[in-house]
Design an enzyme around this catalytic site. Structure first.
Site, PDB file in Angstrom:
ATOM      1  CB  CYS A 179      -0.688   7.397   1.208  1.00 59.97           C
ATOM      2  SG  CYS A 179      -3.119   6.722   1.714  1.00 59.97           S
ATOM      3  CD  GLU A 185      -3.401  -0.743   0.424  1.00 58.82           C
ATOM      4  OE1 GLU A 185      -3.615   0.317   0.238  1.00 58.82           O
ATOM      5  OE2 GLU A 185      -3.686  -2.164   0.200  1.00 58.82           O
TER       6      GLU A 185
HETATM    7  P1  NAD Z   1       7.880   5.066   5.306  1.00 59.87           P
HETATM    8  O1  NAD Z   1       8.174   3.817   3.814  1.00 59.87           O
HETATM    9  O2  NAD Z   1       9.400   5.973   5.438  1.00 59.87           O
HETATM   10  O3  NAD Z   1       8.281   3.650   6.429  1.00 59.87           O
HETATM   11  C1  NAD Z   1       6.688   3.083   6.399  1.00 59.87           C
HETATM   12  C2  NAD Z   1       7.445   1.744   6.927  1.00 59.87           C
HETATM   13  O4  NAD Z   1       8.627   1.149   6.755  1.00 59.87           O
HETATM   14  C3  NAD Z   1       7.836   2.386   8.605  1.00 59.87           C
HETATM   15  O5  NAD Z   1       7.536   1.394   9.913  1.00 59.87           O
HETATM   16  C4  NAD Z   1       9.769   1.933   8.853  1.00 59.87           C
HETATM   17  O6  NAD Z   1       9.905   1.061  10.261  1.00 59.87           O
HETATM   18  C5  NAD Z   1       9.823   0.933   7.568  1.00 59.87           C
HETATM   19  N1  NAD Z   1      11.189   1.038   6.865  1.00 59.87           N
HETATM   20  C6  NAD Z   1      11.733   2.855   6.850  1.00 59.87           C
HETATM   21  N2  NAD Z   1      12.913   2.700   6.001  1.00 59.87           N
HETATM   22  C7  NAD Z   1      12.785   0.795   5.912  1.00 59.87           C
HETATM   23  C8  NAD Z   1      13.989   0.058   5.304  1.00 59.87           C
HETATM   24  N3  NAD Z   1      15.252   0.397   4.413  1.00 59.87           N
HETATM   25  N4  NAD Z   1      13.796  -1.006   5.613  1.00 59.87           N
HETATM   26  C9  NAD Z   1      12.609  -1.779   5.785  1.00 59.87           C
HETATM   27  N5  NAD Z   1      11.415  -0.775   6.730  1.00 59.87           N
HETATM   28  C10 NAD Z   1      11.847   0.187   6.491  1.00 59.87           C
HETATM   29  O7  NAD Z   1       6.869   5.906   5.061  1.00 59.87           O
HETATM   30  P2  NAD Z   1       6.271   6.098   5.468  1.00 59.87           P
HETATM   31  O8  NAD Z   1       7.338   8.314   5.877  1.00 59.87           O
HETATM   32  O9  NAD Z   1       5.813   6.019   7.043  1.00 59.87           O
HETATM   33  O10 NAD Z   1       5.159   6.898   5.193  1.00 59.87           O
HETATM   34  C11 NAD Z   1       4.888   7.803   4.027  1.00 59.87           C
HETATM   35  C12 NAD Z   1       4.614   7.088   3.012  1.00 59.87           C
HETATM   36  O11 NAD Z   1       3.707   5.655   3.506  1.00 59.87           O
HETATM   37  C13 NAD Z   1       4.210   8.043   2.206  1.00 59.87           C
HETATM   38  O12 NAD Z   1       4.607   7.545   0.642  1.00 59.87           O
HETATM   39  C14 NAD Z   1       2.729   7.261   1.693  1.00 59.87           C
HETATM   40  O13 NAD Z   1       1.874   7.877   0.950  1.00 59.87           O
HETATM   41  C15 NAD Z   1       2.602   6.168   2.262  1.00 59.87           C
HETATM   42  N6  NAD Z   1       1.545   6.226   3.053  1.00 59.87           N
HETATM   43  C16 NAD Z   1       0.314   4.939   1.763  1.00 59.87           C
HETATM   44  C17 NAD Z   1      -0.647   4.437   2.965  1.00 59.87           C
HETATM   45  C18 NAD Z   1      -1.241   3.119   1.900  1.00 59.87           C
HETATM   46  O14 NAD Z   1      -2.425   3.056   2.318  1.00 59.87           O
HETATM   47  N7  NAD Z   1      -1.422   3.156   0.644  1.00 59.87           N
HETATM   48  C19 NAD Z   1      -0.592   4.917   3.738  1.00 59.87           C
HETATM   49  C20 NAD Z   1       0.219   5.896   4.539  1.00 59.87           C
HETATM   50  C21 NAD Z   1       0.635   6.233   3.584  1.00 59.87           C
END
Ligand code: NAD
Length: 454
Positions: A243, A209
């Site tokens: 998002c 997602e």
């Molecule tokens: P992110 O991708 O930075 O982090 C998400 C998760 O991934 C966190 O739990 C984090 O600990 C983990 N993570 C971060 N870096 C990692 C790595 N190198 N390796 C493994 N895991 C890692 O996202 P965010 O800043 O928390 O959220 C914002 C993003 O999420 C935006 O792009 C937004 O559009 C998207 N988002 C999508 C939805 C949806 O339902 N489609 C909902 C909310 C947010």
């Protein structure tokens, strides 16, 4: 217990039937409902501490939506568990064909920070109603909420049933090394790629997602007062850190001035006493994101708003005159900045948006049904609304997910149950009749007969 031991214990527990029987599923969903309902204040307070999410907004988007989803699953999951009878094939007659939906096993759910309760608990509902054991990994960028989630889940679930592992990328990397039976990830497309690559090692199925640049298209016939109000509603929730927030607005040139003047009116109606970060308006999550958004503002042609305060990580809802080639039109904004693009011709705007990465959401403001149909048919996007923003996310009967760079797979309601189940096809045959024609030896006669039939 190490992460490796935890996952092994969950897999053993699953094999011994943990979380699988209908009674266990009902109990788990009921426990989760109690956690959310009875401790709503604790959870909302934690989100306020983490990034100043206003209480009403937190209750509406993080508590009420999860309760709605749990109730929907409680009402339907036993029906969804029943084997589904499908029709016969002339080739296999007589027989009974059924699809059984079986839980996958031990699943990993990785959440983002921006809806830290909703986006871990909504998939958890589906995972539990489908009968899986679950490891939850909330985001480290909302640490108070992550700690509350851990404390509340641990108080009601055994780690073999549902466990919470807190931590950053390093911890997530360790989790991603484990042979989970499913990974459900919500976050950025950048990390989505990392997750999918790690999953490939064990051929673990993934649901991703992700995000993207979701447009709001305003046509010349749009009703400007309601349209502008709904666009800013979608952009100011969580200070645009959503998002499916409208990332930018593409307004027909004849409505540009109307959109600007309505925007001014709408924002002063939404915040008559000004912005109070942490009270009536969400803060930017951390300094890094505050800096990123402030940089986008530096050379921007600001039409409305533009004020910022690093102390409270406040950024005012800001309307910016923009062009397709501007820097602000490159990546998902994920903040309260709204670039305004204008267009003059239906084919021009459709052509532009068809060429972009497919967004997670698309919002179209028009009463022209032919244009509605064309946009839905021509532009790929995950989901969206006609004459509204965000609300398609709330109906559990609508699958929620992206396409291409904005995601893979979908969930909510019945789709969540399916996302966390595997379909098992079973054909039941009687022992009679048992026509010899299927068995060797096969001669020319059978071939002729087959060719006549097919
Ligand atoms: P992110 O991708 O930075 O982090 C998400 C998760 O991934 C966190 O739990 C984090 O600990 C983990 N993570 C971060 N870096 C990692 C790595 N190198 N390796 C493994 N895991 C890692 O996202 P965010 O800043 O928390 O959220 C914002 C993003 O999420 C935006 O792009 C937004 O559009 C998207 N988002 C999508 C939805 C949806 O339902 N489609 C909902 C909310 C947010």
């Amino acid at each position: 217990m190490t992460i490796e031991e935890l996952v092994q214990r969950q897999k053993d527990a699953f094999r011994n039937g943990a979380n699988r029987p209908a009674d266990a599923r009902r109990q788990n969903l009921t426990k989760l409902r109690e956690i959310v309902k009875d401790h709503a204040d604790r959870l909302c307070d934690a989100m306020k501490r983490d990034f100043g999410k206003p209480l009403v907004e937190a209750y509406a988007s993080e508590i009420a939506t999860v309760i709605l989803e749990i109730d929907y699953h409680l009402k339907h999951f036993e029906k969804w568990m029943e084997p589904e009878s499908v029709g016969e094939s002339v080739y296999t007659f007589p027989s009974k064909s059924r699809i059984y939906r079986q839980p996958l096993g031990s699943v990993l759910i990785i959440g983002p920070w921006n809806f830290p309760v909703n986006l871990t608990f909504m998939p958890l509902v589906g995972a539990l109603s489908a009968g899986n054991t679950v490891v939850l990994k909330p985001s480290e960028l909302a640490p108070a909420t992550s700690a509350e989630i851990r404390s509340l889940i641990t108080s009601r679930f055994e780690p073999e049933e549902v466990a919470v592992v807190e931590g950053d990328a390093e911890v997530t990397t360790e989790l991603l090394r484990q042979p989970f039976d499913k990974i459900f990830f919500t976050g950025s497309p950048r990390v989505g790629r990392i997750v999918m690559k790690a999953a490939a090692r064990h051929l673990t199925p993934v649901t991703l997602e992700l995000g993207g640049k979701s447009p709001a298209i305003v046509h010349s016939d749009a009703q400007m007062d309601v349209s502008t109000r709904r666009i800013w509603w979608g952009k100011t929730i969580n200070a645009g850190q959503v998002c499916i927030a409208p990332d930018f607005v593409a307004v027909h040139e004849s409505q540009r001035e109307a959109f600007i003047s309505e925007s001014q009116k709408v924002l002063s109606e939404f915040y008559p006493d000004g912005y109070r970060p942490g009270e009536n308006y969400t803060q930017i999550v951390n300094e890094e994101h505050f800096e990123r958004l402030s940089l986008l503002l530096e050379d921007a042609d600001i039409l409305l708003g533009g004020r910022t305060d690093p102390q409270t990580r406040f950024i005012e809802p800001t309307l910016i005159a923009a062009d397709w080639d501007d820097e602000i039109m490159e990546d998902e904004i994920f903040g309260p900045l709204l670039p305004l693009i204008t267009w003059s011709d239906d084919t021009e705007i459709i052509g532009r948006l068809t060429g972009n990465d497919p967004p997670l959401a698309l919002y179209l403001f028009t009463r022209d049904e032919a244009f509605q149909k064309t946009v839905i048919r021509e532009i790929p996007f995950g989901g969206g609304c006609i004459n509204d923003t965000i609300t398609h996310w709330i109906n559990p009967k609508l699958p929620f997910g992206g396409v291409g760079t904005s995601g893979m797979g979908a969930y909510h309601g019945r789709l969540s149950f399916d996302t966390f189940s595997r379909r098992q096809s079973v054909m039941g045959k009687g022992l009679w009749p048992d026509p010899e024609v299927r068995y060797p030896p096969h001669g020319e006669g059978k071939l002729k007969w087959l060719k006549r039939l097919f």
